[in-house]
Scaffold this active site. Structure first.
Site, PDB file in Angstrom:
ATOM      1  N   GLU A   1      -9.527  -2.137   5.327  1.00 51.64           N
ATOM      2  CA  GLU A   1     -10.176  -1.841   6.600  1.00 51.64           C
ATOM      3  C   GLU A   1     -11.414  -2.723   6.793  1.00 51.64           C
ATOM      4  O   GLU A   1     -11.905  -3.328   5.829  1.00 51.64           O
ATOM      5  CB  GLU A   1     -10.575  -0.362   6.612  1.00 51.64           C
ATOM      6  CG  GLU A   1      -9.391   0.607   6.504  1.00 51.64           C
ATOM      7  CD  GLU A   1      -8.628   0.787   7.806  1.00 51.64           C
ATOM      8  OE1 GLU A   1      -8.419  -0.198   8.543  1.00 51.64           O
ATOM      9  OE2 GLU A   1      -8.205   1.930   8.089  1.00 51.64           O
TER      10      GLU A   1
ATOM     11  N   HIS B   1      -7.185  -4.948  10.102  1.00 53.84           N
ATOM     12  CA  HIS B   1      -6.886  -4.744   8.681  1.00 53.84           C
ATOM     13  C   HIS B   1      -5.595  -5.456   8.280  1.00 53.84           C
ATOM     14  O   HIS B   1      -4.711  -5.679   9.105  1.00 53.84           O
ATOM     15  CB  HIS B   1      -6.871  -3.255   8.297  1.00 53.84           C
ATOM     16  CG  HIS B   1      -5.693  -2.460   8.771  1.00 53.84           C
ATOM     17  ND1 HIS B   1      -5.768  -1.104   9.005  1.00 53.84           N
ATOM     18  CD2 HIS B   1      -4.402  -2.793   9.047  1.00 53.84           C
ATOM     19  CE1 HIS B   1      -4.583  -0.665   9.384  1.00 53.84           C
ATOM     20  NE2 HIS B   1      -3.739  -1.670   9.427  1.00 53.84           N
TER      21      HIS B   1
ATOM     22  N   ASP C   1       0.811  -1.216   0.000  1.00 55.23           N
ATOM     23  CA  ASP C   1       0.000   0.000   0.000  1.00 55.23           C
ATOM     24  C   ASP C   1       0.847   1.270   0.000  1.00 55.23           C
ATOM     25  O   ASP C   1       2.073   1.223   0.181  1.00 55.23           O
ATOM     26  CB  ASP C   1      -0.958   0.002   1.199  1.00 55.23           C
ATOM     27  CG  ASP C   1      -0.282  -0.455   2.493  1.00 55.23           C
ATOM     28  OD1 ASP C   1       0.962  -0.390   2.584  1.00 55.23           O
ATOM     29  OD2 ASP C   1      -0.999  -0.871   3.410  1.00 55.23           O
TER      30      ASP C   1
ATOM     31  N   ASN D   1      -7.395  -2.972  14.273  1.00 51.28           N
ATOM     32  CA  ASN D   1      -8.797  -3.211  13.885  1.00 51.28           C
ATOM     33  C   ASN D   1      -8.945  -4.405  12.935  1.00 51.28           C
ATOM     34  O   ASN D   1     -10.005  -4.616  12.361  1.00 51.28           O
ATOM     35  CB  ASN D   1      -9.395  -1.951  13.252  1.00 51.28           C
ATOM     36  CG  ASN D   1      -8.757  -1.584  11.913  1.00 51.28           C
ATOM     37  OD1 ASN D   1      -7.835  -2.254  11.440  1.00 51.28           O
ATOM     38  ND2 ASN D   1      -9.245  -0.528  11.292  1.00 51.28           N
TER      39      ASN D   1
HETATM   40  P1  PGA Z   1       2.261  -1.659  12.565  1.00 48.58           P
HETATM   41  O1  PGA Z   1       1.071  -1.659  11.520  1.00 48.58           O
HETATM   42  O2  PGA Z   1       3.266  -2.629  12.039  1.00 48.58           O
HETATM   43  O3  PGA Z   1       2.793  -0.262  12.573  1.00 48.58           O
HETATM   44  O4  PGA Z   1       1.687  -2.095  13.871  1.00 48.58           O
HETATM   45  C1  PGA Z   1       0.583  -2.884  11.071  1.00 48.58           C
HETATM   46  C2  PGA Z   1      -0.548  -2.658  10.114  1.00 48.58           C
HETATM   47  O5  PGA Z   1      -1.258  -1.647  10.236  1.00 48.58           O
HETATM   48  O6  PGA Z   1      -0.742  -3.508   9.232  1.00 48.58           O
END
Ligand code: PGA
Length: 242
Positions: A141, A136, A67, A134
């Protein structure tokens, strides 16, 4: 789903590193799906150290990132393209032409169509994932469909808050509200998937991923139907499991 429980973040990174190193050694022309965020940092450090110490080569490797924020160009320090260059690509022998991060500027619709086509033409051998608090994966999302492909997505407030905590100098107003993300179908098309989750704030998402029902409310739960997923979790991320 194979679940590997370890004590801490360093051990989780080392387990993931074993899988990535084995992939690159056994198939030097591998196509890797890569991720950004705080989780993969240590894994990337280990890949760099291994490249520098043991000469593990990425000359024939291709990469596709999950992304990118909309509105940030690759020179912006908060962009995921910058993150990848800075945290990995600049320090290994990969050909930059073989690295791909969706472009969040210019003609977004065209960038998305081009990225989907490239993913079709370059099936991913090994996909790295983190997980959002959450649930994702990528920036898919809650509410994202299982058959989704790369698209323009609106970020949930919880994601914006999470990302402001670690990046953007803590300023939520600086976090873009949209991103381009590979879809669930693109992720599930990978031959092999490794997901790393560490920390208490991932415990609920990990519980749903492992013990919950497959549902778009926790997009990571769609991994349950993939034949080759390894989930690497530390004690805190595992703390809500039965
Ligand atoms: P993070 O994010 O590695 O900063 O915890 C993970 C994600 O949002 O997929």
């Amino acid at each position: 789903m194979k679940i590997i429980k370890v004590d801490n973040y360093n051990e989780a990174s080392a387990k993931a590193f074993e899988v990535f190193k084995n992939q690159i050694i056994t198939q030097p022309e591998s196509i890797l799906g890569l991720a950004t965020g705080s989780t993969p940092r240590k894994l990337y450090e280990m890949m760099i150290e291994d490249h520098q110490t043991n000469g593990t080569s990425y000359k024939q490797v291709k990469t596709f990132n999950l992304d990118e924020y909309v509105g940030l160009d690759g020179a912006d320090e908060q962009s995921y393209e910058y993150f990848m260059n800075h945290n990995l690509f600049d320090h290994i022998d990969i050909d930059k032409q073989n690295t791909h991060v969706p472009s969040g500027i210019g003609d977004i619709a065209k960038n998305i169509a081009d990225y989907n086509q490239m993913l079709k033409d370059n099936p991913i051998d090994l996909q790295l994932l983190g997980i959002g608090s959450n649930g994702h994966i990528g920036f898919n999302e809650p509410g994202t469909a299982k058959d989704s492909v790369t698209s323009l997505v609106d970020l949930k407030q919880s994601t914006i808050d999470d990302n402001a905590r670690l990046f953007f100098g803590g300023d939520v107003t600086k976090v873009p509200t949209q991103a381009i993300s590979m879809g669930i179908a693109n992720i599930l098309a990978a031959k092999k998937i490794v997901l790393i989750a560490c920390g208490q704030n991932k415990a609920d998402a990990i519980k749903t991923l492992i013990e919950g029902k497959e549902s778009s409310e926790c997009p990571a739960s769609f991994l349950q139907s993939h034949p080759d997923v390894t989930v690497i979790i530390d004690k805190e991320a595992a703390s809500a499991l039965k």
